[in-house]
Motif scaffolding. Structure first.
Motif, short mmCIF file in Angstrom:
data_model
loop_
_atom_site.label_atom_id
_atom_site.label_comp_id
_atom_site.label_asym_id
_atom_site.label_seq_id
_atom_site.Cartn_x
_atom_site.Cartn_y
_atom_site.Cartn_z
N THR A 249 31.32 -34.48 81.12
CA THR A 249 31.47 -34.18 82.54
C THR A 249 30.33 -33.31 83.04
OG1 THR A 249 32.85 -32.25 82.00
CG2 THR A 249 33.98 -34.35 82.38
N ASP A 250 30.25 -33.18 84.36
CA ASP A 250 29.28 -32.33 85.04
C ASP A 250 27.86 -32.59 84.58
OD1 ASP A 250 28.42 -30.44 86.84
OD2 ASP A 250 28.63 -28.78 85.43
N GLU A 251 27.40 -33.81 84.80
CA GLU A 251 26.03 -34.16 84.44
C GLU A 251 25.08 -34.08 85.63
OE1 GLU A 251 26.83 -37.99 82.93
OE2 GLU A 251 27.53 -37.27 80.99
N ILE A 252 25.62 -33.75 86.80
CA ILE A 252 24.77 -33.62 87.99
C ILE A 252 23.94 -32.36 87.88
CG2 ILE A 252 24.76 -33.39 90.49
CD1 ILE A 252 27.43 -34.86 90.54
N ILE A 253 22.66 -32.47 88.22
CA ILE A 253 21.77 -31.30 88.19
C ILE A 253 21.98 -30.49 89.45
CG2 ILE A 253 19.35 -30.57 88.24
CD1 ILE A 253 18.71 -33.00 86.49
N HIS A 254 22.31 -29.20 89.27
CA HIS A 254 22.59 -28.30 90.38
C HIS A 254 21.40 -27.38 90.66
CE1 HIS A 254 26.75 -29.61 90.30
NE2 HIS A 254 26.78 -29.38 89.00
N PRO A 255 21.31 -26.84 91.88
CA PRO A 255 20.18 -25.97 92.24
C PRO A 255 20.00 -24.76 91.32
CG PRO A 255 21.39 -26.61 94.21
CD PRO A 255 22.19 -27.10 93.03
N LYS A 256 21.09 -24.26 90.77
CA LYS A 256 21.00 -23.05 89.94
C LYS A 256 20.73 -23.36 88.46
CE LYS A 256 23.96 -20.19 92.89
NZ LYS A 256 25.19 -19.34 92.95
N ASP A 257 20.65 -24.62 88.09
CA ASP A 257 20.42 -24.98 86.69
C ASP A 257 19.03 -24.53 86.24
OD1 ASP A 257 22.86 -26.14 86.42
OD2 ASP A 257 22.17 -28.20 86.73
N GLY A 258 18.96 -24.02 85.01
CA GLY A 258 17.68 -23.65 84.42
C GLY A 258 17.04 -24.85 83.75
N LEU A 259 15.83 -24.67 83.23
CA LEU A 259 15.11 -25.77 82.60
C LEU A 259 15.88 -26.35 81.42
CD1 LEU A 259 12.64 -27.55 82.33
CD2 LEU A 259 11.53 -25.74 81.00
N CYS A 260 16.46 -25.49 80.59
CA CYS A 260 17.21 -25.98 79.43
C CYS A 260 18.39 -26.84 79.85
CB CYS A 260 17.69 -24.81 78.58
SG CYS A 260 16.36 -23.93 77.71
N GLU A 261 19.07 -26.44 80.92
CA GLU A 261 20.21 -27.22 81.41
C GLU A 261 19.75 -28.56 81.98
OE1 GLU A 261 23.47 -24.14 83.10
OE2 GLU A 261 21.44 -23.84 83.86
N ILE A 262 18.62 -28.56 82.68
CA ILE A 262 18.08 -29.80 83.23
C ILE A 262 17.73 -30.77 82.11
CG2 ILE A 262 16.11 -30.82 84.47
CD1 ILE A 262 16.07 -28.25 86.18
N VAL A 263 17.08 -30.26 81.07
CA VAL A 263 16.70 -31.09 79.93
C VAL A 263 17.94 -31.67 79.25
CG1 VAL A 263 15.68 -31.07 77.62
CG2 VAL A 263 14.50 -29.93 79.51
N GLU A 264 18.95 -30.83 79.03
CA GLU A 264 20.16 -31.28 78.35
C GLU A 264 20.92 -32.31 79.18
OE1 GLU A 264 23.09 -31.76 75.53
OE2 GLU A 264 21.12 -30.82 75.35
N LYS A 265 21.03 -32.07 80.49
CA LYS A 265 21.75 -33.01 81.36
C LYS A 265 21.00 -34.33 81.47
CE LYS A 265 24.41 -29.74 84.13
NZ LYS A 265 24.70 -29.24 85.50
N ASN A 266 19.68 -34.26 81.52
CA ASN A 266 18.89 -35.49 81.58
C ASN A 266 19.10 -36.30 80.30
OD1 ASN A 266 16.87 -37.28 82.72
ND2 ASN A 266 15.50 -36.51 81.15
N LYS A 267 19.10 -35.61 79.15
CA LYS A 267 19.34 -36.29 77.87
C LYS A 267 20.71 -36.96 77.87
CE LYS A 267 20.88 -34.21 74.24
NZ LYS A 267 21.06 -33.31 73.07
N ARG A 268 21.73 -36.22 78.29
CA ARG A 268 23.09 -36.76 78.32
C ARG A 268 23.18 -37.99 79.23
NH1 ARG A 268 27.11 -31.52 78.84
NH2 ARG A 268 26.65 -30.56 76.83
N ASN A 269 22.57 -37.86 80.41
CA ASN A 269 22.60 -38.97 81.37
C ASN A 269 21.94 -40.22 80.80
OD1 ASN A 269 24.00 -38.00 83.66
ND2 ASN A 269 22.25 -36.78 84.25
N LEU A 270 20.78 -40.05 80.16
CA LEU A 270 20.05 -41.18 79.60
C LEU A 270 20.83 -41.84 78.47
CD1 LEU A 270 16.38 -39.82 79.55
CD2 LEU A 270 17.37 -41.47 81.12
N VAL A 271 21.34 -41.03 77.56
CA VAL A 271 22.09 -41.56 76.42
C VAL A 271 23.35 -42.27 76.90
CG1 VAL A 271 23.43 -40.93 74.37
CG2 VAL A 271 21.19 -39.88 74.77
N LYS A 272 24.05 -41.63 77.82
CA LYS A 272 25.31 -42.21 78.30
C LYS A 272 25.08 -43.52 79.05
CE LYS A 272 29.52 -40.97 80.80
NZ LYS A 272 30.21 -39.93 81.59
N SER A 273 24.04 -43.57 79.89
CA SER A 273 23.77 -44.79 80.66
C SER A 273 23.38 -45.95 79.75
CB SER A 273 22.69 -44.53 81.71
OG SER A 273 21.46 -44.17 81.12
#
Length: 280
Positions: free
Chosen positions: A82-106
């Protein structure tokens, strides 16, 4: 194929009453495999006819076949992230992790939803075509550019141009011996739908690539390949749809090269040697 995932992807095309049945299967798929048409209809406050229409909409011959498919999937179910949307307050590490999750899941969704019969038909259409016409706008055009490069390297006669008007001019010469691959994530891009209509009228084999759900492209094309409906409210560069479409076309490309491996290997080596001469 992941049946519960398929129901989620196709959800928008169901009628209001069919969505009640879809909701039941999504939330209670483990229980559904032990229920009858009548009991599912009673639980969802619908009718047996609605349940049957829902099953047919998923392209199953009957409820028993659908239940067997769900049962076969149950052992491989994975927890949803859950919560794979990138939010304004996300740091670089969170952006990288969410991008990875989104790519793998898709990509996992893409493979779970693949229809091998349609993939095979698409491979035949492209492989046997005298010429292959490619069309896509924006991010879909980038995908077309990539497969254009790959197919050209193995000797396929490919017609592609980023300029929409030039591409329409090229379509004047399409024939029934050709294939036209039309890429549109929404399936409703005006230019892409027009190209599919022209190609279909000329008798060419038409292959559409779009997301799940009702759209104009899928109504026109002879073969429709689907990618997951996986973009969020803010499509930051159409990342998921681009990558799933690239992966889908890469699969087709690899299958075609496998069919003609000795000749293809020679062609790839020849083009590699030509490019190497420029670097030496």
């Amino acid at each position: 194929m992941d049946i519960v995932l398929q129901i989620k992807e196709e959800y928008r095309k169901f009628t209001k009453s069919e969505k009640k049945v879809a909701d039941y299967f999504i939330e209670n798929y483990k229980d559904a495999i032990n229920e009858s048409i009548q009991s599912i209809a009673a639980t969802t406050d619908t009718s047996p006819a609605t349940v049957i229409r829902f099953v047919k909409a998923l392209k199953f011959d009957g409820l028993q076949q659908l239940k067997l498919a769900i049962a076969a999937d149950m052992d491989s179910q994975k927890p949803d992230i859950t919560d794979e949307i990138i939010h304004p307050k996300d740091g670089l590490c969170e952006i990288v992790e969410k991008n990875k999750r989104n790519l793998v899941k898709s990509i996992e969704k893409l493979y779970a939803l693949m229809d091998m019969d349609l993939i095979e038909k698409s491979i035949d259409a492209i492989d046997l075509a005298k010429k292959v016409y490619l069309f896509g706008v924006g991010a879909s055009g980038i995908v077309c550019y990539d497969i254009n490069y790959k197919l050209s390297r193995i000797g396929k006669d490919v017609v592609f141009n980023n300029d929409i008007h030039l591409q329409l001019v090229n379509l004047n010469f399409i024939t029934k011996e050709d294939a036209c691959v039309c890429v549109s994530y929404s399936g409703n891009t005006k230019e892409t739908v027009l190209v599919a209509e022209i190609a279909k009228k000329a008798g060419a084999k038409t292959v559409g690539i779009c997301c799940y759900g009702k759209n104009e492209l899928s109504k026109i094309c002879d073969i429709t390949l689907r990618v997951p409906h996986d973009e969020r409210e803010l499509r930051l560069g159409a990342i998921s749809s681009r990558n799933t479409t690239l992966t889908l076309l890469d699969t087709i490309y690899l299958a075609i090269t496998h069919r003609h491996y000795p000749e293809v290997l020679h062609d790839i080596e020849a083009t590699r040697d030509l490019i190497k001469r420029l670097r030496d």
